[in-house]
Write a protein that holds these residues in place. Structure first.
Motif, PDB file in Angstrom:
ATOM      1  N   LEU A  62     -38.330  14.303  32.757  1.00 56.93           N
ATOM      2  CA  LEU A  62     -38.707  15.607  33.316  1.00 56.93           C
ATOM      3  C   LEU A  62     -39.872  15.384  34.267  1.00 56.93           C
ATOM      4  O   LEU A  62     -40.756  14.569  33.997  1.00 56.93           O
ATOM      5  N   ASP A  63     -39.881  16.147  35.375  1.00 61.48           N
ATOM      6  CA  ASP A  63     -40.890  15.912  36.400  1.00 61.48           C
ATOM      7  C   ASP A  63     -41.418  17.244  36.922  1.00 61.48           C
ATOM      8  O   ASP A  63     -40.754  17.937  37.701  1.00 61.48           O
ATOM      9  N   GLY A  64     -42.607  17.629  36.461  1.00 66.04           N
ATOM     10  CA  GLY A  64     -43.264  18.817  36.973  1.00 66.04           C
ATOM     11  C   GLY A  64     -42.508  20.109  36.727  1.00 66.04           C
ATOM     12  O   GLY A  64     -42.409  20.954  37.628  1.00 66.04           O
ATOM     13  N   VAL A  65     -42.011  20.299  35.520  1.00 65.74           N
ATOM     14  CA  VAL A  65     -41.215  21.492  35.205  1.00 65.74           C
ATOM     15  C   VAL A  65     -42.144  22.671  34.923  1.00 65.74           C
ATOM     16  O   VAL A  65     -43.111  22.555  34.167  1.00 65.74           O
ATOM     17  N   ASN A  66     -41.839  23.818  35.553  1.00 61.80           N
ATOM     18  CA  ASN A  66     -42.563  25.063  35.317  1.00 61.80           C
ATOM     19  C   ASN A  66     -41.560  26.140  34.917  1.00 61.80           C
ATOM     20  O   ASN A  66     -40.588  26.391  35.639  1.00 61.80           O
ATOM     21  N   LEU A  67     -41.792  26.768  33.776  1.00 64.38           N
ATOM     22  CA  LEU A  67     -40.897  27.818  33.286  1.00 64.38           C
ATOM     23  C   LEU A  67     -41.712  28.863  32.541  1.00 64.38           C
ATOM     24  O   LEU A  67     -42.707  28.540  31.898  1.00 64.38           O
ATOM     25  N   THR A  68     -41.248  30.090  32.621  1.00 57.68           N
ATOM     26  CA  THR A  68     -41.798  31.162  31.797  1.00 57.68           C
ATOM     27  C   THR A  68     -40.629  31.906  31.167  1.00 57.68           C
ATOM     28  O   THR A  68     -39.810  32.504  31.889  1.00 57.68           O
ATOM     29  N   LEU A  69     -40.533  31.848  29.842  1.00 54.64           N
ATOM     30  CA  LEU A  69     -39.440  32.493  29.108  1.00 54.64           C
ATOM     31  C   LEU A  69     -40.066  33.561  28.215  1.00 54.64           C
ATOM     32  O   LEU A  69     -40.725  33.245  27.228  1.00 54.64           O
ATOM     33  N   PRO A  70     -39.884  34.840  28.557  1.00 51.49           N
ATOM     34  CA  PRO A  70     -40.525  35.909  27.775  1.00 51.49           C
ATOM     35  C   PRO A  70     -40.011  35.950  26.345  1.00 51.49           C
ATOM     36  O   PRO A  70     -38.917  35.463  26.029  1.00 51.49           O
ATOM     37  N   ALA A  71     -40.810  36.528  25.469  1.00 54.76           N
ATOM     38  CA  ALA A  71     -40.395  36.707  24.080  1.00 54.76           C
ATOM     39  C   ALA A  71     -39.156  37.585  24.023  1.00 54.76           C
ATOM     40  O   ALA A  71     -39.052  38.586  24.727  1.00 54.76           O
ATOM     41  N   GLY A  72     -38.205  37.203  23.200  1.00 55.56           N
ATOM     42  CA  GLY A  72     -36.972  37.963  23.047  1.00 55.56           C
ATOM     43  C   GLY A  72     -35.935  37.690  24.108  1.00 55.56           C
ATOM     44  O   GLY A  72     -34.852  38.293  24.096  1.00 55.56           O
ATOM     45  N   SER A  73     -36.212  36.766  25.031  1.00 54.20           N
ATOM     46  CA  SER A  73     -35.259  36.472  26.102  1.00 54.20           C
ATOM     47  C   SER A  73     -34.163  35.541  25.631  1.00 54.20           C
ATOM     48  O   SER A  73     -34.301  34.837  24.625  1.00 54.20           O
ATOM     49  N   THR A  74     -33.056  35.556  26.357  1.00 56.61           N
ATOM     50  CA  THR A  74     -31.957  34.618  26.103  1.00 56.61           C
ATOM     51  C   THR A  74     -31.777  33.790  27.361  1.00 56.61           C
ATOM     52  O   THR A  74     -31.544  34.329  28.447  1.00 56.61           O
ATOM     53  N   THR A  75     -31.917  32.473  27.226  1.00 58.14           N
ATOM     54  CA  THR A  75     -31.930  31.580  28.383  1.00 58.14           C
ATOM     55  C   THR A  75     -30.856  30.523  28.248  1.00 58.14           C
ATOM     56  O   THR A  75     -30.717  29.896  27.190  1.00 58.14           O
ATOM     57  N   LEU A  76     -30.120  30.319  29.343  1.00 60.88           N
ATOM     58  CA  LEU A  76     -29.092  29.282  29.408  1.00 60.88           C
ATOM     59  C   LEU A  76     -29.643  28.140  30.247  1.00 60.88           C
ATOM     60  O   LEU A  76     -30.047  28.349  31.405  1.00 60.88           O
ATOM     61  N   VAL A  77     -29.703  26.927  29.680  1.00 57.76           N
ATOM     62  CA  VAL A  77     -30.175  25.744  30.394  1.00 57.76           C
ATOM     63  C   VAL A  77     -28.970  24.877  30.711  1.00 57.76           C
ATOM     64  O   VAL A  77     -28.256  24.439  29.794  1.00 57.76           O
ATOM     65  N   VAL A  78     -28.734  24.652  32.004  1.00 56.82           N
ATOM     66  CA  VAL A  78     -27.547  23.905  32.425  1.00 56.82           C
ATOM     67  C   VAL A  78     -27.980  22.783  33.364  1.00 56.82           C
ATOM     68  O   VAL A  78     -29.111  22.737  33.830  1.00 56.82           O
ATOM     69  N   GLY A  79     -27.044  21.896  33.632  1.00 56.38           N
ATOM     70  CA  GLY A  79     -27.317  20.790  34.533  1.00 56.38           C
ATOM     71  C   GLY A  79     -26.399  19.623  34.240  1.00 56.38           C
ATOM     72  O   GLY A  79     -25.796  19.548  33.163  1.00 56.38           O
ATOM     73  N   PRO A  80     -26.261  18.697  35.165  1.00 60.24           N
ATOM     74  CA  PRO A  80     -25.395  17.534  34.952  1.00 60.24           C
ATOM     75  C   PRO A  80     -25.982  16.601  33.906  1.00 60.24           C
ATOM     76  O   PRO A  80     -27.143  16.740  33.484  1.00 60.24           O
ATOM     77  N   SER A  81     -25.186  15.646  33.462  1.00 58.00           N
ATOM     78  CA  SER A  81     -25.665  14.666  32.494  1.00 58.00           C
ATOM     79  C   SER A  81     -26.845  13.898  33.068  1.00 58.00           C
ATOM     80  O   SER A  81     -26.832  13.496  34.234  1.00 58.00           O
ATOM     81  N   GLY A  82     -27.862  13.698  32.235  1.00 54.99           N
ATOM     82  CA  GLY A  82     -29.048  12.974  32.672  1.00 54.99           C
ATOM     83  C   GLY A  82     -30.034  13.814  33.451  1.00 54.99           C
ATOM     84  O   GLY A  82     -31.000  13.273  34.008  1.00 54.99           O
ATOM     85  N   SER A  83     -29.838  15.127  33.491  1.00 61.10           N
ATOM     86  CA  SER A  83     -30.745  15.988  34.267  1.00 61.10           C
ATOM     87  C   SER A  83     -32.002  16.337  33.495  1.00 61.10           C
ATOM     88  O   SER A  83     -32.929  16.919  34.075  1.00 61.10           O
ATOM     89  N   GLY A  84     -32.062  16.049  32.178  1.00 56.44           N
ATOM     90  CA  GLY A  84     -33.264  16.325  31.398  1.00 56.44           C
ATOM     91  C   GLY A  84     -33.144  17.517  30.480  1.00 56.44           C
ATOM     92  O   GLY A  84     -34.145  17.987  29.925  1.00 56.44           O
ATOM     93  N   LYS A  85     -31.925  18.004  30.255  1.00 59.90           N
ATOM     94  CA  LYS A  85     -31.739  19.204  29.426  1.00 59.90           C
ATOM     95  C   LYS A  85     -32.189  18.960  27.982  1.00 59.90           C
ATOM     96  O   LYS A  85     -32.954  19.746  27.421  1.00 59.90           O
ATOM     97  N   THR A  86     -31.699  17.881  27.376  1.00 60.40           N
ATOM     98  CA  THR A  86     -32.064  17.599  25.982  1.00 60.40           C
ATOM     99  C   THR A  86     -33.557  17.320  25.849  1.00 60.40           C
ATOM    100  O   THR A  86     -34.199  17.755  24.881  1.00 60.40           O
ATOM    101  N   THR A  87     -34.127  16.625  26.834  1.00 57.46           N
ATOM    102  CA  THR A  87     -35.571  16.359  26.800  1.00 57.46           C
ATOM    103  C   THR A  87     -36.350  17.663  26.826  1.00 57.46           C
ATOM    104  O   THR A  87     -37.337  17.834  26.091  1.00 57.46           O
ATOM    105  N   LEU A  88     -35.929  18.605  27.664  1.00 55.29           N
ATOM    106  CA  LEU A  88     -36.593  19.904  27.706  1.00 55.29           C
ATOM    107  C   LEU A  88     -36.476  20.608  26.355  1.00 55.29           C
ATOM    108  O   LEU A  88     -37.456  21.196  25.862  1.00 55.29           O
ATOM    109  N   GLY A  89     -35.293  20.541  25.739  1.00 55.92           N
ATOM    110  CA  GLY A  89     -35.120  21.140  24.421  1.00 55.92           C
ATOM    111  C   GLY A  89     -36.045  20.530  23.394  1.00 55.92           C
ATOM    112  O   GLY A  89     -36.637  21.231  22.563  1.00 55.92           O
ATOM    113  N   HIS A  90     -36.230  19.195  23.443  1.00 56.51           N
ATOM    114  CA  HIS A  90     -37.131  18.525  22.506  1.00 56.51           C
ATOM    115  C   HIS A  90     -38.583  18.928  22.746  1.00 56.51           C
ATOM    116  O   HIS A  90     -39.358  19.065  21.794  1.00 56.51           O
ATOM    117  N   LEU A  91     -38.959  19.111  24.007  1.00 56.37           N
ATOM    118  CA  LEU A  91     -40.323  19.556  24.291  1.00 56.37           C
ATOM    119  C   LEU A  91     -40.548  20.981  23.784  1.00 56.37           C
ATOM    120  O   LEU A  91     -41.601  21.285  23.211  1.00 56.37           O
TER     121      LEU A  91
END
Length: 589
Positions: free
Chosen positions: A369-398
């Motif tokens: 992951l490189d310089g990721v900025n996100l704001t997810l409000p309380a109660g929100s539903t967010t879909l994280v997508v991207g190709p393989s190796g894009s950092g999705k699982t790493t973001l989930g672990h963080l």
């Protein structure tokens, strides 16, 4: 700090190993002092028996005036009382020693297990499971043997040797000198052989760990299937055979070295009586009773010396085991890895600020992951997508606190997180882990107080209740090793139900429905989102074309946020990354 145990070549000498061992026994010092007193009493009583033998020969049988039957009966009574006392003292010493040994090894084993539980995920990713199991099982078993048997034998041997030698000197200094003449040579041989045995023990333990790793890795269901599909069963058997043969050869070498010490002792035991006889012939005033008593004392001398020769080889092996265990205990655990569930979870607002993450310090390749900025409000539903190796699982672990960002920060309700937060954040992964046990046991792992109705409600939401009830024992049905008795989709839905039972403020689903067919996946996801209305849900997935219940989409590409916004707004951009991927998945024009 290393996340993996250093190899033998990397390990510096550990002069403080025995000092650390001594510290393990400090809480039990009173019991150990009592053991020492019992061993002293045992050795003194054993050394007294030959002195009674001298009285029998010189006074009761062959004294002036012929045999003295009353004195002979008295000596026989004293000998019987002494023998009974020896048995009682030895039993007491064994009981106290065993209690101390078990307490010490139990504390060491528990400390080692606790330390391993708190190690970073990188440690478990880099260390073979068989190696960890070997430290917990083989090394601690060797330490248990050393503490329970070897240490008491050493005390008994040293004190017994001193007592027997003292009695010899009291009877006849010249004969005692002859009896102990070869002892320094035997001690020197034992010392030289002990160092060789320590090295062999270290190599043998590494080989045992390798053998355990092969068994743990290659005899699980997935590995057996893979070997059969690719016709590699014979190769796997050959690999196991080669390592087992290596361990066998090491065992032969260790046996030869140990026997070399015992053979030197045997030479000492055979020659010493004749040296004593020669010394008796050259000395004046040696009575038959003294010579007979000396012969009996020699046996009392041989026994502790023989014990010392045996334990000298075992001590070297035990030292290697202690060093391997201490090596793990010296590793730095991950901060906060033993976090407790939060009894007052917040609303679940997530903020990611300039988060960068690398899996290895100093890694030159691009970060996950490189310089990721996100704001997810309380109660929100967010879909994280991207190709393989894009950092999705790493973001989930963080987001779940399983990793701390290398740079930047991740916050939940304003509080920085870099470790798991039970009760606040829960994650369900693509490869769910189920323990050997029943379905109910696995579900209650997240909520120990959950009722049967709670379990069924969660499983109805994940569309697995009917399948569970079709099993012979329902929720009491066993799942098998790692859930092998269930299908992949069933394992994922049981794991999803377990995550729902955790009732966390934030739920991260990392490809947690990948084994479900599209229709079932849609039903399960919609049911979960409806159940979690008002709480934050983040779903990471490759298959998102038919999912339209999320209000926010985050598209990652090469570790960066490519798009982030309202789902409908992103779909409106026909040339945007998300819109193009949806068209590719659904075939829509």
């Amino acid at each position: 700090m290393h996340d993996r145990p250093p190899s033998a070549a990397e390990q510096p000498p550990a002069p403080g190993t025995w000092r650390r061992v001594v510290r393990l026994f400090m809480p039990h010092r009173l019991a150990i002092c009592f053991v020492v007193l019992l061993v002293v009493a045992y050795s003194a009583l054993n050394a007294a028996v030959p002195l009674l033998t001298q009285l029998v020969f010189d006074r009761a049988l062959f004294g002036a005036g012929g045999p003295d039957l009353p004195l002979l009966a008295l000596i026989a009574g004293l000998a019987a009382a002494t023998a009974c006392a020896v048995g009682v003292v030895d039993l007491g010493q064994t009981w106290v020693s065993a209690r101390v040994a078990q307490h010490v090894v139990h504390a060491l084993r528990v400390e080692l297990f606790g330390r391993l539980q708190r190690m970073s995920l990188a440690f478990f990713a880099a260390t073979r499971g068989g190696e960890i199991q070997s430290r917990l099982a083989n090394d601690t078993a060797q330490i248990e043997h050393a503490v329970k048997d070897t240490l008491p034998s050493t005390l008994s041997g040293v004190i017994g040797f001193v007592a027997a030698a003292g009695a010899m000197v009291a009877l006849s200094p010249p004969l005692a000198g002859a009896a102990l003449l070869l002892a320094p040579i035997v001690v020197w041989v034992a010392s030289r052989s002990g160092r060789a045995l320590k090295n062999l023990s270290e190599v043998s333990q590494r080989s045992r760990a390798q053998l355990s790793a092969i068994v743990a890795e290659r005899l699980c269901m997935g590995a057996v299937i893979l070997a059969r599909v690719h016709g590699r069963s014979a190769d796997e058997a050959g690999r196991f055979t080669a390592e087992s043969l290596r361990l066998s050869r090491l065992g032969v070498r260790s046996g030869l070295v140990a026997q070399g010490v015992l053979s030197a002792g045997h030479v000492f035991f055979v020659l010493t009586p004749y040296l004593v006889f020669v010394a008796a012939g050259l000395s004046d005033g040696i009575t038959p009773g003294t010579l007979v008593a000396f012969t009996v004392l020699q046996a009392r001398l041989y026994q502790p010396l023989w014990q010392l020769l045996h334990v000298s080889t075992e001590f070297r092996s035990a030292q290697g085991a202690f060093e391997r265990v201490f090596d793990y205990l010296d590793m730095q655990p991950e901060p906060g890895s033993d976090a407790r569930p939060d009894s007052t979870p917040g609303p679940g607002a997530l903020t990611v600020h300039e988060a960068t993450f690398r899996y290895a310090a100093g890694e030159r390749d691009r970060p996950a992951l490189d310089g990721v900025n996100l704001t997810l409000p309380a109660g929100s539903t967010t879909l994280v997508v991207g190709p393989s190796g894009s950092g999705k699982t790493t973001l989930g672990h963080l987001l779940a606190g399983l990793h701390a960002p290398t740079e930047g920060s991740v916050r939940i309700d304003g509080a920085k997180i870099g470790r798991p937060s039970p009760g606040r954040v829960c994650i369900a992964t693509q490869e769910p882990f189920l323990f050997q046990g029943s379905i109910a046991d696995n579900l209650r792992y997240a909520a120990p107080d959950a009722t049967a109705d709670d379990l069924m409600r969660a499983c109805r939401l994940t569309r697995v209740h009917e399948r569970i009830m079709a099993l012979p024992d329902g929720y009491d049905s066993l799942v098998g090793e790692r859930g092998a008795l269930l299908s992949g989709g069933e394992r994922q839905r049981v794991a999803l139900a377990r995550a729902l039972l955790a009732d966390a403020s934030v739920l991260v689903l990392d490809e947690a429905t990948s084994a479900l067919d599209p229709m079932t996946e849609l039903e399960v996801v919609e049911a979960i989102l409806a159940e979690r209305t008002g709480r934050t849900t983040v779903m990471i997935t490759h298959r998102f074309g038919a999912l339209d219940s999320f209000d926010t989409v985050v598209a990652l590409d090469e570790g960066r946020v490519a798009e982030h916004g309202d789902r409908l707004d992103l779909l409106g951009d026909r040339h945007g990354w998300y819109a193009r991927m949806v068209r590719a998945q659904t075939g829509a024009a």
